[in-house]
Design a protein around this motif. Structure first.
Motif, PDB file in Angstrom:
ATOM      1  N   ARG A 160     -13.820  11.165  -4.603  1.00 36.69           N
ATOM      2  CA  ARG A 160     -13.832  11.190  -3.141  1.00 36.69           C
ATOM      3  C   ARG A 160     -13.946   9.785  -2.561  1.00 36.69           C
ATOM      4  N   ARG A 161     -14.741   8.935  -3.219  1.00 38.03           N
ATOM      5  CA  ARG A 161     -14.847   7.551  -2.741  1.00 38.03           C
ATOM      6  C   ARG A 161     -13.494   6.849  -2.835  1.00 38.03           C
ATOM      7  N   LEU A 162     -12.807   7.039  -3.952  1.00 40.57           N
ATOM      8  CA  LEU A 162     -11.517   6.378  -4.143  1.00 40.57           C
ATOM      9  C   LEU A 162     -10.502   6.859  -3.118  1.00 40.57           C
ATOM     10  N   ALA A 163     -10.521   8.156  -2.828  1.00 39.48           N
ATOM     11  CA  ALA A 163      -9.576   8.706  -1.843  1.00 39.48           C
ATOM     12  C   ALA A 163      -9.754   8.030  -0.488  1.00 39.48           C
ATOM     13  N   THR A 164     -10.973   7.626  -0.177  1.00 41.60           N
ATOM     14  CA  THR A 164     -11.267   6.973   1.098  1.00 41.60           C
ATOM     15  C   THR A 164     -11.014   5.472   1.051  1.00 41.60           C
ATOM     16  N   GLU A 165     -11.388   4.836  -0.046  1.00 40.12           N
ATOM     17  CA  GLU A 165     -11.444   3.378  -0.066  1.00 40.12           C
ATOM     18  C   GLU A 165     -10.160   2.699  -0.527  1.00 40.12           C
ATOM     19  N   ILE A 166      -9.307   3.384  -1.267  1.00 37.28           N
ATOM     20  CA  ILE A 166      -8.059   2.764  -1.712  1.00 37.28           C
ATOM     21  C   ILE A 166      -7.053   2.763  -0.564  1.00 37.28           C
ATOM     22  N   GLU A 167      -6.451   1.628  -0.337  1.00 35.71           N
ATOM     23  CA  GLU A 167      -5.512   1.453   0.780  1.00 35.71           C
ATOM     24  C   GLU A 167      -4.088   1.745   0.308  1.00 35.71           C
ATOM     25  N   ALA A 168      -3.661   2.982   0.501  1.00 34.87           N
ATOM     26  CA  ALA A 168      -2.316   3.390   0.098  1.00 34.87           C
ATOM     27  C   ALA A 168      -1.914   4.623   0.891  1.00 34.87           C
ATOM     28  N   GLY A 169      -0.625   4.797   1.058  1.00 31.83           N
ATOM     29  CA  GLY A 169      -0.137   5.975   1.764  1.00 31.83           C
ATOM     30  C   GLY A 169      -0.186   7.230   0.919  1.00 31.83           C
ATOM     31  N   MET A 170      -0.180   7.061  -0.406  1.00 34.41           N
ATOM     32  CA  MET A 170      -0.222   8.191  -1.332  1.00 34.41           C
ATOM     33  C   MET A 170      -1.129   7.830  -2.498  1.00 34.41           C
ATOM     34  N   ILE A 171      -2.000   8.749  -2.878  1.00 38.65           N
ATOM     35  CA  ILE A 171      -2.920   8.513  -3.983  1.00 38.65           C
ATOM     36  C   ILE A 171      -2.874   9.707  -4.927  1.00 38.65           C
ATOM     37  N   GLY A 172      -2.716   9.426  -6.217  1.00 35.04           N
ATOM     38  CA  GLY A 172      -2.798  10.455  -7.243  1.00 35.04           C
ATOM     39  C   GLY A 172      -4.086  10.271  -8.031  1.00 35.04           C
ATOM     40  N   ILE A 173      -4.929  11.279  -8.031  1.00 38.12           N
ATOM     41  CA  ILE A 173      -6.186  11.226  -8.781  1.00 38.12           C
ATOM     42  C   ILE A 173      -6.075  12.172  -9.966  1.00 38.12           C
ATOM     43  N   ASN A 174      -6.116  11.602 -11.158  1.00 34.12           N
ATOM     44  CA  ASN A 174      -5.914  12.334 -12.412  1.00 34.12           C
ATOM     45  C   ASN A 174      -4.543  12.984 -12.480  1.00 34.12           C
ATOM     46  N   THR A 175      -3.581  12.384 -11.805  1.00 34.50           N
ATOM     47  CA  THR A 175      -2.196  12.836 -11.859  1.00 34.50           C
ATOM     48  C   THR A 175      -1.295  11.704 -11.391  1.00 34.50           C
ATOM     49  N   HIS A 176      -0.046  11.734 -11.856  1.00 33.11           N
ATOM     50  CA  HIS A 176       0.966  10.823 -11.328  1.00 33.11           C
ATOM     51  C   HIS A 176       1.976  11.569 -10.466  1.00 33.11           C
ATOM     52  N   MET A 177       1.747  12.845 -10.228  1.00 31.61           N
ATOM     53  CA  MET A 177       2.638  13.643  -9.390  1.00 31.61           C
ATOM     54  C   MET A 177       2.167  13.531  -7.946  1.00 31.61           C
TER      55      MET A 177
ATOM     56  N   GLY B 129       0.827  -1.208   0.000  1.00 31.56           N
ATOM     57  CA  GLY B 129       0.000   0.000   0.000  1.00 31.56           C
ATOM     58  C   GLY B 129       0.856   1.251   0.000  1.00 31.56           C
ATOM     59  N   LEU B 130       1.706   1.400  -1.015  1.00 31.64           N
ATOM     60  CA  LEU B 130       2.562   2.588  -1.068  1.00 31.64           C
ATOM     61  C   LEU B 130       1.871   3.685  -1.875  1.00 31.64           C
ATOM     62  N   ALA B 131       1.838   3.544  -3.208  1.00 35.74           N
ATOM     63  CA  ALA B 131       1.208   4.548  -4.059  1.00 35.74           C
ATOM     64  C   ALA B 131       0.124   3.903  -4.910  1.00 35.74           C
ATOM     65  N   ALA B 132      -0.928   4.661  -5.187  1.00 33.74           N
ATOM     66  CA  ALA B 132      -2.003   4.228  -6.072  1.00 33.74           C
ATOM     67  C   ALA B 132      -2.454   5.422  -6.897  1.00 33.74           C
ATOM     68  N   TYR B 133      -3.045   5.128  -8.034  1.00 33.78           N
ATOM     69  CA  TYR B 133      -3.459   6.186  -8.961  1.00 33.78           C
ATOM     70  C   TYR B 133      -4.847   5.860  -9.489  1.00 33.78           C
ATOM     71  N   ALA B 134      -5.580   6.893  -9.857  1.00 34.03           N
ATOM     72  CA  ALA B 134      -6.907   6.689 -10.437  1.00 34.03           C
ATOM     73  C   ALA B 134      -7.208   7.826 -11.397  1.00 34.03           C
ATOM     74  N   TRP B 135      -7.909   7.465 -12.461  1.00 33.54           N
ATOM     75  CA  TRP B 135      -8.283   8.442 -13.486  1.00 33.54           C
ATOM     76  C   TRP B 135      -9.781   8.351 -13.714  1.00 33.54           C
ATOM     77  N   THR B 136     -10.480   9.436 -13.394  1.00 31.75           N
ATOM     78  CA  THR B 136     -11.920   9.501 -13.583  1.00 31.75           C
ATOM     79  C   THR B 136     -12.363  10.958 -13.563  1.00 31.75           C
ATOM     80  N   ALA B 137     -13.428  11.265 -14.310  1.00 31.30           N
ATOM     81  CA  ALA B 137     -13.977  12.619 -14.320  1.00 31.30           C
ATOM     82  C   ALA B 137     -15.093  12.797 -13.287  1.00 31.30           C
ATOM     83  N   ASP B 138     -15.465  11.729 -12.609  1.00 29.05           N
ATOM     84  CA  ASP B 138     -16.589  11.739 -11.663  1.00 29.05           C
ATOM     85  C   ASP B 138     -16.100  12.225 -10.296  1.00 29.05           C
ATOM     86  N   ALA B 139     -16.546  13.417  -9.882  1.00 30.30           N
ATOM     87  CA  ALA B 139     -16.054  14.012  -8.639  1.00 30.30           C
ATOM     88  C   ALA B 139     -16.436  13.180  -7.419  1.00 30.30           C
TER      89      ALA B 139
END
Length: 476
Positions: A422-439, A408-418
């Motif tokens: 927010r659901r992904l930010a809560t439910e994905i198990e990782a210390g760092m999450i990039g949503i619509n970015t890899h930075m 659970g280090l880094a995870a990424y997600a790409w979606t236009a659905d706001a």
């Protein structure tokens, strides 16, 4: 071209080499040729480093915030002045393109300048008490730090390991990777040349298990900071329990990338392909498992393959190179094994899957798709230039796959659905999450994972506080 420097250890400000010590051959991964001989520490060297670190902590814990900030800012200026030379050295011993090494160096500059500011922001607090009583909470440096850095970011990893303890008022013994020693020595030398007392930071090299057992076996060391594989991290954590040393563990990952049907596929590909093959995929936060919604799967897979074929592979010091060699001969062998296992189980190889030439450790940018989940590569961190692309039906199954592994280090997600974001930010198990970015990194942002990817953070205020202990003082 920058000449590869003579190698040594640094103990009490002295450059240590020779003297009948064992040595390690440093190899240029673009050619496979030996470019340097690195002296390895013996027990007497490690005992001396520990003794000096104890003295250095007594000196540095009394330093003022301004003194610590001056050293960090001065080192940042020197790294800027020496940027081209340091980046070329990193490319010579690690293989990454010169431009990537330069960016890595600039990240160090930003981190040191941020940590210089943090020296003035190590705040405690005063608790509310009745008249005549006073209770305060304060943060104090933990003590001498043993810091172990890997080879994949030969400038950036030593910068993280040195910057935080120095900002906190600790001393540090750095053991960077034997494959990439000159880069680490260059970063430390900038600190010493900027006025860091010679007792405060040491650099040793050696047989990893010998060094870690010796240093962590000493009560002088009060904290361990390690970046590397989960297997080694678990071993070091067990060693650290004997003396109850605090630990920061930045361990392996297997970065999931969720691509939903409402994402801009071309934008995702333009970003994700460069992120995947950065540093030849030898990145702990590398996007690796592409979890793609079924209605865009074929378009995404085919676009990824097309772009992977166009990546220019070559010597990192040659103009136009986009991906250099793997860092050592172990890595191509590991990728060969993982791809072979996946194909045996039915995975489809879209491109790559072979070494390039017979000189150095070059490997083709590779893409596997429709990979069974029981294939080794779907469960072991590949740490190489291989993208894994599988189709999934819906959000629930995609999140389940993202969280399936113990990493659970880094995870990424790409979606236009706001709302989905927010659901992904809560439910994905990782210390760092990039949503619509890899930075996902920054000098002011904590860097670290959960589950088998470790605990604690580097960078940001959290990186400095990880090198401190909390003390409550009650007065009446």
């Amino acid at each position: 071209m920058t000449q590869y420097p003579a190698l040594h250890m640094i103990i009490d400000g002295q450059k240590i080499s020779g003297g009948g010590r064992r040595s390690f051959d440093v190899v240029n991964p673009a050619t496979g040729e030996v470019i340097g001989a690195l002296p390895l520490a013996d027990p007497a060297d490690l005992d001396r480093a520990l003794e000096v670190a104890a003295k250095g902590f007594r000196i540095w814990r009394k330093s003022t915030p301004q003194e610590r900030a001056n050293v960090l800012q001065g080192a940042a200026r020197l790294m800027l002045e020496r940027a081209d030379d340091l980046a070329r050295i990193a490319t010579q011993e690690q293989g990454k393109p010169f431009a990537e090494a330069k960016i890595e160096l600039m990240m160090n500059v930003g981190l040191f300048n941020f940590y210089a500011g943090e020296c003035f922001r190590i705040y405690g607090r005063e608790l509310v008490r009745p008249d005549g009583q006073r209770s305060t909470v304060r943060h104090e440096p933990v003590g001498p730090v043993a810091a172990f850095a890997p080879w994949n970011f030969p400038l950036g990893n030593p910068g993280r390991k040195l910057g935080a303890p120095i900002a906190a008022g600790c001393s540090v013994i750095l053991k960077s990777a034997e494959e990439t020693p000159a880069s680490a020595l260059g970063v430390l030398q900038c600190l010493l040349d900027a006025g860091l007392p010679k007792e405060v930071a040491q650099a040793v090299f050696g047989v990893p298990d010998e060094v870690s057992t010796h240093l962590l076996g000493s009560p002088i060391i009060r904290k361990l900071s390690f970046t590397g594989s989960t297997v080694v991290g678990k071993h070091l954590a067990r060693l650290a329990t004997e003396n109850m040393q605090r630990t920061t563990m930045e361990l392996g990952g297997h970065g999931p990338v969720l691509v939903f049907g409402d994402a801009d596929v071309d934008q995702v590909l333009d970003t994700a392909v460069g992120g995947k093959y950065r540093n030849c995929g030898q990145v702990c936060v590398s996007p690796t498992r592409f979890i793609v919604q079924e209605d865009v799967f074929e378009r995404f897979r085919d676009g990824f393959i097309e772009r992977a074929k166009a990546v220019k592979v070559g010597d990192g010091l040659e103009q136009g190179t986009q991906m250099g060699p793997m860092a050592n001969p172990r890595r191509p062998e590991a990728i060969d094994r993982l791809i072979g296992n996946a194909r045996d189980k039915g995975a489809k190889l879209g491109t790559g899957g072979e070494r390039i030439g017979n000189r150095g450790f070059f490997y083709q940018p590779s893409v596997l798709s429709e990979i069974p989940l029981d294939a080794d590569i779907m469960n072991e961190e590949p740490f190489g230039p291989i993208a894994l692309i599988n189709p999934f039906r819906d959000e629930e199954s995609m999140i389940a796959e993202a969280n399936r592994l113990p990493y659970g280090l880094a995870a990424y997600a790409w979606t236009a659905d706001a709302k989905r974001q927010r659901r992904l930010a809560t439910e994905i198990e990782a210390g760092m999450i990039g949503i619509n970015t890899h930075m996902i990194g920054g000098a002011d942002a904590p860097f670290g994972g959960v589950k088998w990817s470790g605990h604690g953070s580097e960078d940001g205020p959290e990186g400095v506080l990880a090198c401190m202990v909390t003390k409550a003082v009650h007065e009446a």
